[in-house]
Scaffold this motif. Structure first.
Motif, short mmCIF file in Angstrom:
data_model
loop_
_atom_site.label_atom_id
_atom_site.label_comp_id
_atom_site.label_asym_id
_atom_site.label_seq_id
_atom_site.Cartn_x
_atom_site.Cartn_y
_atom_site.Cartn_z
N ASP A 86 44.63 62.04 80.15
CA ASP A 86 44.43 62.48 81.53
C ASP A 86 44.15 61.31 82.48
OD1 ASP A 86 42.02 62.11 80.22
OD2 ASP A 86 40.97 63.66 81.34
N THR A 87 44.14 60.08 81.95
CA THR A 87 43.96 58.91 82.81
C THR A 87 45.03 57.87 82.47
OG1 THR A 87 42.52 57.68 81.29
CG2 THR A 87 41.45 59.24 82.82
N LEU B 262 46.73 54.36 74.51
CA LEU B 262 47.49 55.06 73.48
C LEU B 262 48.81 54.34 73.20
CD1 LEU B 262 48.11 57.47 71.60
CD2 LEU B 262 49.02 58.66 73.61
N THR B 263 49.53 54.00 74.24
CA THR B 263 50.82 53.34 74.07
C THR B 263 50.67 51.98 73.39
OG1 THR B 263 51.58 54.46 76.08
CG2 THR B 263 52.92 52.63 75.28
N GLY C 224 48.67 64.76 80.63
CA GLY C 224 47.58 64.85 81.59
C GLY C 224 46.30 65.41 80.99
N GLY C 225 46.08 65.16 79.71
CA GLY C 225 44.87 65.64 79.06
C GLY C 225 44.96 67.08 78.58
N VAL C 226 46.09 67.75 78.84
CA VAL C 226 46.26 69.13 78.42
C VAL C 226 47.16 69.17 77.19
CG1 VAL C 226 47.12 71.42 79.11
CG2 VAL C 226 46.03 69.93 80.80
N ASP C 227 46.77 69.95 76.20
CA ASP C 227 47.54 70.08 74.96
C ASP C 227 48.50 71.26 75.10
OD1 ASP C 227 48.51 70.15 72.41
OD2 ASP C 227 46.55 70.23 71.43
N TYR C 228 49.80 70.94 75.15
CA TYR C 228 50.84 71.96 75.25
C TYR C 228 51.50 72.23 73.90
CZ TYR C 228 50.51 71.22 80.28
OH TYR C 228 50.06 71.13 81.56
N SER C 229 50.87 71.80 72.83
CA SER C 229 51.44 71.92 71.49
C SER C 229 51.60 73.38 71.10
CB SER C 229 50.53 71.25 70.46
OG SER C 229 50.31 69.91 70.79
#
Length: 196
Positions: free
Chosen positions: A31-32, A39-40, A94-99
């Motif tokens: 989300d930041t 992460l990358t 964006g910090g949201v898990d869409y899995s």
């Protein structure tokens, strides 16, 4: 940049890139900008740490003067790469898990024993970036392991520079612990890969 690796034991917590990618994806703060940068960079670093398992790679980059054209090409590349998957088990934005939620497993199921055994597989990791500026130039002709490691080193360091990272997609296969990928599968789905 796309990298294909041998994974002798996908469940080995010290050597399996699949285990490490799952761990990183579970803990990443997407989300930041700093979280995505970290992460990358960490994914590129983890690939570097497993260079002895790398068997093939491909890379390309484009430079645009127009930000809209750059964004359009980035979106095109990410959709093209994501389209290679039947489904996405890990999908954070964006910090949201869409899995897609995974079905609960019942203890004692025969499949549990198979899943816990060491499973050898191939893995493919793709990093798609949108970076502002013109100094991030990964090797486009992969001729050796040196070219792969140089590209990963550039990615790991350049994504952390200021606020130049505009977008990043990190994709890998196989995601599911029960899936395996053969060398034949890898080169069928990723024909641009060059053996190193």
């Amino acid at each position: 940049m796309t990298v294909a690796l041998n994974v002798p034991n996908r469940n080995d917590v010290t050597t399996s890139i699949l285990y490490k990618l799952k761990q990183l994806s579970d803990t990443a703060k997407t989300d930041t900008r700093v979280g995505v940068q970290n992460l990358t960079s960490q994914v590129a670093l983890e690939l570097l740490r497993r260079k002895e398992y790398i068997i093939a790679s491909s890379s390309k980059y484009f430079h645009f003067q127009d930000k809209m054209k750059a964004e359009r090409e980035y979106n095109n590349l990410t959709i093209q790469e994501r389209g290679k998957f039947e489904k996405e088990s890990v999908n954070k934005y964006g910090g949201v898990d869409y899995s897609n939620p995974q079905p609960k497993r019942i203890k004692g199921n025969d499949d549990d024993d198979d899943e816990l055994q060491s499973k050898a597989t191939m893995a493919v990791v793709t990093i798609v970036l949108s970076i502002e500026g013109d100094s991030t130039k990964v090797p486009t002709k992969i001729r050796s392991l040196f070219d792969v490691t140089e590209g990963l080193r550039i990615i790991a360091s350049d994504v952390k520079v200021g606020s130049c990272l505009r977008g990043a997609e990190i994709l890998w296969t196989p995601e599911e612990r029960t899936e395996t990928l053969s060398r034949k599968d890898v080169f069928a789905d990723y024909p641009d890969l060059l053996i190193v």
